[in-house]
Design an enzyme around this catalytic site. Structure first.
Site, PDB file in Angstrom:
ATOM      1  N   ASP A   8     -34.696   7.630  -0.605  1.00 58.11           N
ATOM      2  CA  ASP A   8     -33.766   7.989   0.458  1.00 58.11           C
ATOM      3  C   ASP A   8     -33.554   9.505   0.431  1.00 58.11           C
ATOM      4  O   ASP A   8     -32.999  10.039  -0.541  1.00 58.11           O
ATOM      5  CB  ASP A   8     -32.442   7.242   0.215  1.00 58.11           C
ATOM      6  CG  ASP A   8     -31.431   7.476   1.314  1.00 58.11           C
ATOM      7  OD1 ASP A   8     -30.437   6.733   1.348  1.00 58.11           O
ATOM      8  OD2 ASP A   8     -31.624   8.396   2.137  1.00 58.11           O
ATOM      9  N   HIS A   9     -33.991  10.193   1.497  1.00 56.54           N
ATOM     10  CA  HIS A   9     -33.955  11.653   1.485  1.00 56.54           C
ATOM     11  C   HIS A   9     -32.544  12.213   1.538  1.00 56.54           C
ATOM     12  O   HIS A   9     -32.305  13.382   1.271  1.00 56.54           O
ATOM     13  CB  HIS A   9     -34.782  12.202   2.662  1.00 56.54           C
ATOM     14  CG  HIS A   9     -35.580  13.425   2.297  1.00 56.54           C
ATOM     15  ND1 HIS A   9     -35.091  14.418   1.487  1.00 56.54           N
ATOM     16  CD2 HIS A   9     -36.846  13.799   2.624  1.00 56.54           C
ATOM     17  CE1 HIS A   9     -36.009  15.366   1.340  1.00 56.54           C
ATOM     18  NE2 HIS A   9     -37.093  15.004   2.010  1.00 56.54           N
ATOM     19  N   ARG A  10     -31.572  11.372   1.863  1.00 56.95           N
ATOM     20  CA  ARG A  10     -30.194  11.858   1.851  1.00 56.95           C
ATOM     21  C   ARG A  10     -29.702  12.040   0.410  1.00 56.95           C
ATOM     22  O   ARG A  10     -28.791  12.805   0.154  1.00 56.95           O
ATOM     23  CB  ARG A  10     -29.263  10.863   2.574  1.00 56.95           C
ATOM     24  CG  ARG A  10     -29.620  10.655   4.033  1.00 56.95           C
ATOM     25  CD  ARG A  10     -28.820   9.505   4.620  1.00 56.95           C
ATOM     26  NE  ARG A  10     -29.041   8.283   3.841  1.00 56.95           N
ATOM     27  CZ  ARG A  10     -28.330   7.168   3.989  1.00 56.95           C
ATOM     28  NH1 ARG A  10     -27.358   7.111   4.884  1.00 56.95           N
ATOM     29  NH2 ARG A  10     -28.595   6.123   3.252  1.00 56.95           N
ATOM     30  N   VAL A  11     -30.307  11.286  -0.504  1.00 54.94           N
ATOM     31  CA  VAL A  11     -29.841  11.295  -1.894  1.00 54.94           C
ATOM     32  C   VAL A  11     -30.729  12.166  -2.780  1.00 54.94           C
ATOM     33  O   VAL A  11     -30.256  12.859  -3.667  1.00 54.94           O
ATOM     34  CB  VAL A  11     -29.813   9.849  -2.452  1.00 54.94           C
ATOM     35  CG1 VAL A  11     -29.340   9.834  -3.895  1.00 54.94           C
ATOM     36  CG2 VAL A  11     -28.926   8.960  -1.598  1.00 54.94           C
ATOM     37  N   PRO A  18     -33.422   7.710   5.832  1.00 54.07           N
ATOM     38  CA  PRO A  18     -34.644   8.510   5.963  1.00 54.07           C
ATOM     39  C   PRO A  18     -35.542   8.353   4.733  1.00 54.07           C
ATOM     40  O   PRO A  18     -35.259   8.918   3.688  1.00 54.07           O
ATOM     41  CB  PRO A  18     -34.109   9.938   6.093  1.00 54.07           C
ATOM     42  CG  PRO A  18     -32.761   9.901   5.465  1.00 54.07           C
ATOM     43  CD  PRO A  18     -32.222   8.517   5.623  1.00 54.07           C
TER      44      PRO A  18
END
Lengths: 431, 326
Positions: A403-406, A229
Site C-alpha cells: 500500500d503506497h500510502r503506508v 494504491p
C-alpha cells in the site's frame, strides 16, 4: 424445560448470518451435540449444535433467512414436554426484548429461584452453565481439548449433567472401538457425472446466488483494489539450500509434523517483518499508521466457494514446527467448515501461495486493513548463472503488493532483500 | 519404638530437650508443683527444679511476654498456655512481638521460643474453652504453626520446634492426649517443620487433615475401603509454612479432594488449602473440593449438641462419597 436456539455470533464483526438449512425438522428427536442447522457467515459455513437432549419443537425462521446475531431461530423442548404458546412467546420476548440478558437462559434461572436458600453452602445449585456451553469440570475440558473432541458430544454423569473425567474417558473408549470408520463423509460436495451430458448438447446458463463468503470476498477485494494504491515488486529467491534443509528436517520429523515450503516462507516473512515494522502495519482513519506489536501471518486457504486466511500468531517468535502444526490444524478446520473465529482473526500481513499449482509468478490484492501481501510462486529447477557458469538451480519467485500510502518502493525492496537472507540461508530460520 | 500416648510423647520430647540443653525451660499455669493441667510436666519440677519449671500467675500476656524476653536474651523457653482460647489475652505479644522481632530488628535477635497451647472442643467446656482457632495464628507471617496428629509426630515435631531459632506455636488437641501410637526412642528423632506427610496412600480421593482430624480421616478411609474406595490421607502437620507438594501430587492423581478441620469453615484451613488446589491444579479439578468443618456456631455446652456441631468421622466419609459422585 424448553430452550431457545439463537443465531450464533462467530467473530467480532459478525452482525448477521444466513440460515442455510435445517438439519433437524420439527418433531425430530435431538441429542446434545447433534447438528440442528447450518449457518453461513461472512467467513464460513458453520454447524449449530443442540445443547440439549429433546425434540426440535419449532423452527422460528425459514431456510434462507438472513437474521441478526442472537435472534431466535428455534425452540428445542425436553423430551415429552409441550411448551405452550405463552411459554414460547415469553422465551422469545426475553431474548429479543433484552438481548444482553439472554445469555442467562431464562428457563434455568426460573429453576434457580425456586431452590430454597439453603443452597448457600452448596457448590452445585448456584452454577448455571453458559448458554450454548457444556457443564463440565476443568479436568474434563482439558482432556477433551487434548484429544480434540467436542464436549457437547459427551454425556455428563455428574450433578446436573456435568461432564467429568470418566465421561470423557468413556467417550474416548467408545470412539476408539468405533474405529476409523466413524469419520463423517465429507461436506456433501457432489460432482455432476459426465453421463448427464449428451454429445452436442450445451448445458444451459446457471444462475448462482453469491454465498456470504463470496459477498465478503467481493466487497473486501473491490474496496482494496479500488481504494488502496498498490505497487508490486517481484524477486527471485534461490531455494537450493532451503529445499535441502527441508528434506533433511523432514527425514527426522514424524509423518504428522512434516514441514512445507510455505511454513519456511511464513517464518522468514515474520522475521523480516520484525526489521520492517512499517510493512506490518495498518493505515487508521487516513490519519495514523498503526505498527502492530504482534507479527501475525495470515495464510490464504482455498475452501469450497472461496478463500479464507488462517492466522499464524506471533510467527516471528514460534519455532517452525509449531507454526507448521498450527497452520495444518487451522487449514484442516477451514476445509471442513469448522473454522474457529480465533483461527481467522488478527492477521497483520498475509501470504498467498500458489506454488503447489505450478504458478510461476503472480500478484495478490492486499487483504485490508493490512499494508502488504506476499504472493509466493512455485519452487522450480531453472537455468541459472552461478560464478559465471550456466547451471541448473532451484528457484522461487515472490511478489509483494504494498500500500503506497503506508510504504514506498525502496522500503518494500529492502524487505524483499532481507527476505532473501532468510530464504537463501535458511539455517537462520532455525535459530 | 515404644507404644505410648501422645501425652507421653510430648512429655518425653520436652524432657529429652531439657536434659540435652540447659537453656531450655518451661513456664505456665500449674506446670510445676501440680505437674501440668494435662499432666505433661509430671515429675519435671522434682527433677529439673523451680528455676527451669516455673509456675506463673494466671496471666497469659505475662507468660508469653516474659518468655519472649528470655528468648531474646539467649534462653530457649517453652511457654505453656492451658488453653489456646486465652492466647487471645496474649495476642499482642504473640503477633506484634514474637512473629516480628527478628524481622523488625534486621535479624539482630532470634526468637527460639515455643508456645505450647491446648486447642479443640468435645469435652463440654463451653463456648469460650472449646474453640479451635488455629487458622487465626497461621495468618501471620513470622510465626510457625505446628499441630501433630499422631504421637510420633508430636515427639518429632516438638523436638524440632524447641531446637528451631524461630518462634513456633505448637498446638496440642486436648482429645488426642490419650491416643496411642508407636514412637521412636531416638533422642535425636526429629520431624521437619513445614512438611506435610502422606499418612495413608490411595488413588481415588485425597483427604487432607491435621491434628484431631487425622485419626478421623484414617477411620473414614477404612470405611471407604469397605466400599472399594482407596482414599489418600495427607496430614498437614504444619499450618505455616503450608506444604502443598504432597497434596498437589495426590490431587493430580485423584482429581477430587476433601479437607477436614475441627475449626470453623469460614476463612479456615480448608479455605486456604482448597484455594491453593484451584490455583495450582485447576486443570486437574474434576469436582468441587469439599470442606468438612465445625458448624458455624459458638460450641454448645450440651454434650449431644456439641458432638453434632463438631466434625465427625462420618462427615468425612460422606463428604468423600459426595465428592466422588460430584
Amino acid at each position: 424445560m424448553a430452550e431457545l436456539v439463537t443465531m450464533p455470533k462467530l467473530g467480532f464483526d459478525m452482525a448477521e448470518g444466513k440460515l442455510v438449512r435445517w438439519v433437524k425438522a420439527e418433531g425430530d428427536t435431538v441429542a446434545k451435540g447433534d447438528v440442528i442447522a447450518e449457518i453461513e457467515t461472512d467467513k464460513a459455513t458453520v454447524e449449530v449444535e443442540s445443547s440439549l437432549d429433546g425434540v426440535m419443537f419449532r423452527h422460528l425462521a425459514p431456510e434462507e433467512a438472513e437474521l441478526p446475531v442472537n435472534s431466535p431461530i428455534a425452540v428445542v423442548s425436553a423430551a415429552g414436554e409441550e411448551p405452550t404458546e405463552d411459554e414460547i412467546d415469553s422465551l422469545v420476548a426475553q431474548a429479543s426484548g433484552k438481548p444482553s440478558k439472554k445469555m442467562e437462559k431464562p428457563a434455568e434461572k426460573k429453576q434457580a429461584e425456586k431452590a430454597p436458600s439453603k443452597a448457600v453452602e452448596s457448590d452445585d445449585s448456584a452454577d448455571v452453565s453458559p448458554a450454548g456451553g457444556v457443564r463440565s469440570s476443568p479436568l474434563a475440558r482439558k482432556i477433551a481439548e487434548n484429544h480434540d473432541i467436542q464436549l457437547a458430544a459427551v454425556e455428563g454423569s455428574g450433578p446436573q449433567g456435568r461432564v467429568v473425567k470418566k465421561d470423557v474417558e468413556a467417550y474416548l473408549d467408545s470412539m476408539s472401538q468405533a474405529g476409523s470408520g466413524s469419520k463423517s463423509a465429507g461436506n456433501g460436495q457432489t460432482f455432476q457425472s459426465a453421463s448427464s451430458f449428451s454429445l452436442g448438447e450445451v448445458p444451459a446458463d446457471e444462475v448462482v446466488d453469491l454465498t456470504r463468503l463470496r459477498q465478503a470476498i467481493s466487497r473486501r477485494m473491490q474496496d482494496s483494489n479500488q481504494n488502496f494504491p498498490h505497487f508490486y515488486l517481484t524477486r527471485s529467491y534461490r531455494t537450493g539450500a532451503l529445499m535441502a534443509l527441508r528434506k533433511q528436517l523432514n527425514q527426522i520429523l514424524p509423518e504428522t509434523d512434516k514441514l512445507s515450503v510455505n511454513d519456511f516462507v511464513v517464518k522468514a516473512v515474520a522475521l523480516a517483518l520484525r526489521q520492517y515494522p512499517n510493512l506490518n502495519a495498518s493505515l487508521q482513519d487516513d490519519k495514523n499508521i498503526v505498527r502492530h506489536g504482534h507479527v501475525n501471518i495470515g495464510v490464504a486457504v482455498a475452501v469450497e466457494g472461496g478463500l479464507l486466511t488462517v492466522v499464524s500468531k506471533d510467527a516471528d517468535l514460534k519455532p517452525i514446527r509449531l507454526i507448521a502444526r498450527e497452520i495444518r490444524e487451522m487449514v484442516g478446520r477451514a476445509r471442513e467448515g469448522k473454522v474457529r473465529p480465533e483461527d481467522i482473526e488478527g492477521s497483520t500481513f498475509s501470504i498467498s501461495n500458489l506454488g503447489m499449482y505450478g504458478i510461476e509468478n503472480f500478484s495478490a490484492i492486499i487483504n485490508p486493513p493490512e499494508a502488504a501481501i506476499l504472493a509466493v510462486s512455485a519452487v522450480q529447477d531453472v537455468p541459472m548463472v552461478v560464478d559465471g557458469e550456466l547451471t541448473v538451480g532451484s528457484q522461487m519467485k515472490a511478489s509483494i503488493s504494498a500500500d503506497h500510502r503506508v510504504t514506498d518502493g525502496a522500503e518494500a525492496a529492502e524487505f524483499m532483500r532481507v527476505l532473501a537472507d532468510y530464504l537463501e540461508e535458511p539455517m537462520r530460520l532455525l535459530i | 519404638m515404644t507404644r505410648m500416648t501422645m501425652r507421653e510423647a510430648i512429655s518425653k520430647a520436652l524432657w529429652e530437650e531439657m536434659e540435652r540443653d540447659e537453656r531450655v525451660f518451661i513456664q505456665g499455669e500449674e506446670v510445676g508443683l501440680w505437674g501440668g493441667t494435662y499432666a505433661v510436666t509430671k515429675g519435671f519440677y522434682d527433677h529439673f527444679g523451680e528455676k527451669r519449671v516455673r509456675d506463673t500467675p494466671i496471666a497469659e500476656s505475662a507468660i508469653v511476654g516474659s518468655a519472649i524476653g528470655a528468648a531474646m536474651t539467649g534462653l530457649r523457653p517453652v511457654a505453656e498456655l492451658m488453653t489456646i482460647n486465652f492466647a487471645f489475652v496474649a495476642m499482642d505479644h504473640i503477633i506484634n512481638e514474637a512473629a516480628k522481632l527478628h524481622y523488625m530488628f534486621g535479624g539482630q535477635f532470634k526468637l527460639p521460643l515455643v508456645i505450647r497451647a491446648v486447642s479443640g472442643g468435645g469435652r463440654q467446656l463451653g463456648a469460650t474453652h472449646s474453640q479451635t482457632p488455629d487458622a487465626i495464628f497461621a495468618h501471620f507471617p513470622g510465626l510457625k504453626v505446628v499441630s501433630p496428629g499422631t504421637p510420633a509426630d508430636a515427639k518429632g515435631l516438638l523436638k524440632s520446634a524447641i531446637r528451631s531459632d524461630d518462634p513456633v506455636l505448637f498446638i496440642e488437641n486436648a482429645t488426642l492426649y490419650q491416643t496411642k501410637g508407636e514412637v521412636p526412642d531416638d533422642e535425636d528423632y526429629l520431624e521437619p517443620l513445614g512438611k506435610s506427610k502422606v499418612q495413608r496412600e490411595g488413588d481415588d480421593v485425597t483427604i487432607v487433615a491435621y491434628s484431631k482430624m487425622v485419626p478421623a480421616a484414617l477411620k473414614a478411609a477404612d470405611m471407604l475401603a469397605g466400599d472399594g474406595i482407596n482414599a489418600e490421607v495427607i496430614d498437614l502437620r504444619s499450618l505455616r509454612p503450608l506444604d502443598m507438594d504432597p497434596i498437589i501430587a495426590s490431587f493430580k492423581r485423584t482429581n477430587r479432594a476433601v479437607i477436614a478441620e475441627e475449626g470453623w469453615r469460614s476463612y479456615g484451613v480448608g479455605s486456604e488449602v482448597s484455594s491453593r488446589i484451584y490455583e495450582m491444579a485447576f486443570d486437574y479439578v474434576d469436582a468441587p473440593v469439599k470442606r468438612v468443618a465445625q458448624a458455624e456456631v459458638p460450641l454448645p455446652y450440651n454434650a449431644e449438641l456439641e458432638q453434632l456441631a463438631l466434625p465427625q468421622t462420618e462427615d468425612i466419609y460422606h463428604a468423600a462419597k459426595e465428592v466422588l459422585n460430584g
